[in-house]
Write an enzyme that holds these catalytic residues in place. Structure first.
Site, PDB file in Angstrom:
ATOM      1  N   GLY A  60       0.841  -1.205   0.000  1.00 29.90           N
ATOM      2  CA  GLY A  60       0.000   0.000   0.000  1.00 29.90           C
ATOM      3  C   GLY A  60       0.868   1.243   0.000  1.00 29.90           C
ATOM      4  O   GLY A  60       0.527   2.276   0.565  1.00 29.90           O
ATOM      5  N   LYS A  84      -9.986  -6.030  10.324  1.00 25.23           N
ATOM      6  CA  LYS A  84      -8.835  -5.581  11.123  1.00 25.23           C
ATOM      7  C   LYS A  84      -8.686  -6.449  12.381  1.00 25.23           C
ATOM      8  O   LYS A  84      -7.572  -6.843  12.749  1.00 25.23           O
ATOM      9  CB  LYS A  84      -8.983  -4.097  11.498  1.00 25.23           C
ATOM     10  N   ASP A 116       1.187 -14.569  -7.531  1.00 18.74           N
ATOM     11  CA  ASP A 116       2.396 -14.268  -8.313  1.00 18.74           C
ATOM     12  C   ASP A 116       3.137 -13.070  -7.727  1.00 18.74           C
ATOM     13  O   ASP A 116       4.367 -13.060  -7.647  1.00 18.74           O
ATOM     14  CB  ASP A 116       2.048 -13.945  -9.774  1.00 18.74           C
ATOM     15  N   TYR A 159     -14.778  -3.778   7.469  1.00 17.23           N
ATOM     16  CA  TYR A 159     -13.391  -3.323   7.673  1.00 17.23           C
ATOM     17  C   TYR A 159     -12.949  -3.591   9.116  1.00 17.23           C
ATOM     18  O   TYR A 159     -11.843  -4.105   9.354  1.00 17.23           O
ATOM     19  CB  TYR A 159     -13.344  -1.826   7.343  1.00 17.23           C
ATOM     20  N   ASP A 217       2.113  -1.657  -4.601  1.00 17.93           N
ATOM     21  CA  ASP A 217       0.799  -1.005  -4.520  1.00 17.93           C
ATOM     22  C   ASP A 217       0.010  -1.428  -5.755  1.00 17.93           C
ATOM     23  O   ASP A 217       0.607  -1.741  -6.794  1.00 17.93           O
ATOM     24  CB  ASP A 217       0.946   0.525  -4.492  1.00 17.93           C
ATOM     25  N   ILE A 218      -1.305  -1.383  -5.624  1.00 13.72           N
ATOM     26  CA  ILE A 218      -2.148  -1.727  -6.781  1.00 13.72           C
ATOM     27  C   ILE A 218      -2.124  -0.606  -7.817  1.00 13.72           C
ATOM     28  O   ILE A 218      -2.333  -0.823  -9.003  1.00 13.72           O
ATOM     29  CB  ILE A 218      -3.573  -2.085  -6.310  1.00 13.72           C
ATOM     30  N   GLY A 257      -0.308   4.807  -0.731  1.00 13.86           N
ATOM     31  CA  GLY A 257      -1.389   5.379   0.082  1.00 13.86           C
ATOM     32  C   GLY A 257      -0.888   6.491   0.982  1.00 13.86           C
ATOM     33  O   GLY A 257       0.278   6.889   0.926  1.00 13.86           O
TER      34      GLY A 257
END
Ligand code: SER
Length: 337
Positions: A11, A159, A60, A155, A36-37, A14
């Site tokens: 991430g 968590k 992968d 969420y 990160d995406i 972010g």
């Protein structure tokens, strides 16, 4: 951190990733492997030795990340609470399955290298779920780590699940096998975070930063919670400080695996008033959204971070006034000038 250590950051693009990468690169000259995406912002690229764009649920990508040995993971990638309610199954997949992949990766690395990999996990006030406003008022403002852990969002459930997975990998993973090296899992529960440089996406504490960033750009903004809504908040430099202090703490000082951290707890009306001091012509109004309000109502107005203060000398640098006067207002002024 010695110079020969390598840090993996998920991430990375972010809000927290931005501040953390800058600190690790400039302040500590750490070798950084980032993922990160989204593509990595161009200002962060030169600070990372390797950047792999991809989805942490993709085996992968996990395989590729595992090719370089690392000593610490900051696992920041996550889908936040409002977005998670729009697609709960996706939230579970990214937030829980993604974390499980990384815990496995860390366990494999630590077995191979013969030393525990440090796994730093940002959890959230979303793990708390107070059933209604009456109970919340009766309980009082401050909530400790072991109380009210019945989250009302996917969420929050994710968590809390990952805190337990981390505890399992730290203390019990493959306990039937002799002499397994386990990971060194450390989690902190963040309040709402406010950065001067970035705006969060898909969270429910987002009304705080959104009010500020709209005001600074002269754009009107309708806050989606009632003026009396109260949540704990912290500015990004303190969030980075908390992550690094927890990472650096000697293991023997840590009496628990999960810690609350916080700074101050303003109401939405108090945030608005504070913003008006710097941006007197800001067009800020209130238009509560019933569902997002319900999420905020289920979260504590304040959290008790005395365990973090005791075990790793946590202390926020910025109180409410200082956050705005010395960090947020000057930096957003500069950003939108
Ligand atoms: N900022 C998060 C959210 O609003 C809470 O940790 O989802």
């Amino acid at each position: 951190m010695p110079k020969d250590e390598t840090v993996l950051i998920t991430g990375a693009n972010g809000e927290i990733g931005h501040g953390l990468i800058e600190h690790l690169h400039t302040g500590r000259r750490a070798r950084i492997i980032a993922t990160d995406i989204q593509p990595l912002d161009s200002d962060l690229k030169p600070m990372c030795q390797t950047f792999l764009q991809g989805d942490i649920t993709d085996p992968d990508l996990i395989g590729q990340l595992g090719q370089s040995p690392f000593t610490t993971i900051f696992h920041l990638a996550s889908i936040l609470s409002t977005k998670g309610e729009r697609d709960p199954e996706l939230a579970h997949h990214v937030n829980v399955d993604g974390t499980l992949h990384l815990l496995q990766l860390a366990a494999e690395q630590s077995r191979r290298e013969g030393r525990p990999v440090r796994f730093i996990y940002p959890s959230s006030i979303a793990v708390y779920g107070l059933p209604d406003l009456e109970t919340k008022a009766r309980h009082g403002r401050v909530v400790r780590e072991g109380e009210w852990c019945s989250p009302a969002t996917m969420y929050g459930v994710n968590k809390l699940t990952c805190e337990h997975l981390g505890r399992y990998y730290a203390l019990h993973y493959r306990s039937l096998e002799p002499a397994t090296t386990r990971i060194d899992f450390r989690a902190l529960r963040f309040p709402g975070l406010i950065s001067a440089l970035t705006v969060p996406t898909g969270g429910t504490s987002d009304y705080g930063p959104e009010m500020l960033h709209h005001a600074a750009q002269g754009k009107p903004y309708a806050c989606f919670v009632r003026p009396d809504s109260q949540l704990p908040f912290m500015v990004m430099p303190d969030a980075i400080k908390a992550l690094l202090l927890l990472e650096a703490a000697p293991r023997e000082n840590l009496h628990q695996l999960v810690y609350n951290v916080t700074s101050y707890s303003p109401t939405a009306a108090e945030i608005l008033q504070m913003i008006l001091r710097s941006f007197p012509s800001a067009q800020l109004t209130f238009a509560p959204d019933e569902r997002r309000q319900a999420i905020v109502d289920s979260w504590p107005a304040d959290i008790d971070d005395s365990a973090a203060r005791r075990d790793w000398l946590w202390k926020a640098e910025y109180d409410f006034r200082r956050s705005f006067e010395e960090y947020l207002t000057p930096s957003v002024h500069q950003r939108y000038a």
